[in-house]
Write an enzyme that holds these catalytic residues in place. Structure first.
Site, short mmCIF file in Angstrom:
data_model
loop_
_atom_site.label_atom_id
_atom_site.label_comp_id
_atom_site.label_asym_id
_atom_site.label_seq_id
_atom_site.Cartn_x
_atom_site.Cartn_y
_atom_site.Cartn_z
CG HIS A 189 -8.18 115.07 -45.47
ND1 HIS A 189 -8.10 114.05 -44.52
CD2 HIS A 189 -9.47 115.24 -45.62
CE1 HIS A 189 -9.34 113.94 -44.06
NE2 HIS A 189 -10.13 114.60 -44.64
CG ASN A 247 -14.26 117.87 -41.75
OD1 ASN A 247 -14.41 119.09 -41.61
ND2 ASN A 247 -14.51 117.23 -42.91
CB CYS A 260 -3.34 105.59 -43.97
SG CYS A 260 -3.54 107.04 -44.42
CG HIS A 319 -12.15 118.66 -47.49
ND1 HIS A 319 -12.90 117.84 -48.20
CD2 HIS A 319 -11.98 118.32 -46.39
CE1 HIS A 319 -13.02 116.55 -47.43
NE2 HIS A 319 -12.48 117.14 -46.36
N GLY A 357 -16.37 115.66 -38.15
CA GLY A 357 -16.67 114.66 -39.42
C GLY A 357 -15.67 114.12 -40.19
P1 5GP Z 1 -13.18 113.85 -44.09
O1 5GP Z 1 -14.42 113.52 -44.15
O2 5GP Z 1 -12.19 112.86 -43.54
O3 5GP Z 1 -12.92 115.19 -43.91
O4 5GP Z 1 -12.71 113.80 -45.74
C1 5GP Z 1 -12.52 112.59 -46.46
C2 5GP Z 1 -12.48 112.54 -48.04
O5 5GP Z 1 -11.90 111.65 -48.71
C3 5GP Z 1 -14.31 112.64 -48.09
O6 5GP Z 1 -14.66 114.07 -48.88
C4 5GP Z 1 -14.10 111.51 -49.34
O7 5GP Z 1 -14.95 111.86 -50.44
C5 5GP Z 1 -12.80 111.53 -49.79
N1 5GP Z 1 -12.30 110.13 -50.30
C6 5GP Z 1 -12.37 108.90 -49.42
N2 5GP Z 1 -11.85 107.86 -49.86
C7 5GP Z 1 -11.32 108.42 -51.01
C8 5GP Z 1 -10.41 107.90 -52.25
O8 5GP Z 1 -10.36 106.53 -52.09
N3 5GP Z 1 -10.28 108.57 -53.14
C9 5GP Z 1 -10.55 109.88 -53.19
N4 5GP Z 1 -10.13 110.75 -54.27
N5 5GP Z 1 -11.37 110.52 -52.14
C10 5GP Z 1 -11.60 109.75 -51.19
ZN ZN Z 2 -1.45 108.03 -44.30
#
Ligand code: 5GP
Ligand code: ZN
Length: 114
Positions: free
Chosen positions: A100, A87, A4, A102, A93
């Site tokens: 997590h 999400n 992860c 945002h 998405g």
């Molecule tokens: P999701 O699309 O799952 O709601 O959000 C995942 C978020 O993680 C995205 O906004 C993406 O830019 C961020 N993200 C993905 N990989 C990394 C990483 O290695 N480092 C950081 N700081 N953010 C990441």
């Molecule tokens: Zn994890």
């Protein structure tokens, strides 16, 4: 979980720019910001999504929201306002399967759902 990416960020196996940390939660800058300020807040314990965390240990949700509250007050974001988004699943998405939240702000955000 060993594969992860957010667990790797927690363990410092992948670098990140941390803006907040406590015993339970870390906050760090999103790699691809969608607002002037865009952070991700995660619990140190792995769970997959908001339904998973709610089923496994809902107290972890208050750990995360206490962290977001403290961070946004200390950083000033709370005085101008901010948005929290999570999400779940393909249609939501979700791309990273460690729960997590945002935290978006630093500018007037476009309307949501309208
Ligand atoms: P999701 O699309 O799952 O709601 O959000 C995942 C978020 O993680 C995205 O906004 C993406 O830019 C961020 N993200 C993905 N990989 C990394 C990483 O290695 N480092 C950081 N700081 N953010 C990441
Ligand atoms: Zn994890």
């Amino acid at each position: 979980m060993s594969d992860c990416i957010f667990c790797k960020i927690i363990n410092n196996e992948i670098p990140s720019t941390r803006v907040y940390e406590d015993e339970f939660v870390i906050g760090f800058k999103d790699l691809n910001p969608l607002a002037k300020e865009h952070y991700l807040f995660i619990h140190r314990d792995h769970s997959e999504n908001i339904n998973d965390i709610t089923d496994s240990d809902p107290a972890q949700l208050s750990d995360v929201f206490k962290a977001i509250s403290k961070f946004t007050k200390d950083s000033g974001l709370a005085s101008t306002g901010f948005r929290v988004v999570t999400n779940q699943g393909v249609d939501g998405g979700q791309t990273v399967f460690h729960t997590h939240f945002h935290v978006l702000g630093g500018e007037k955000l476009a309307g949501f759902g309208s």
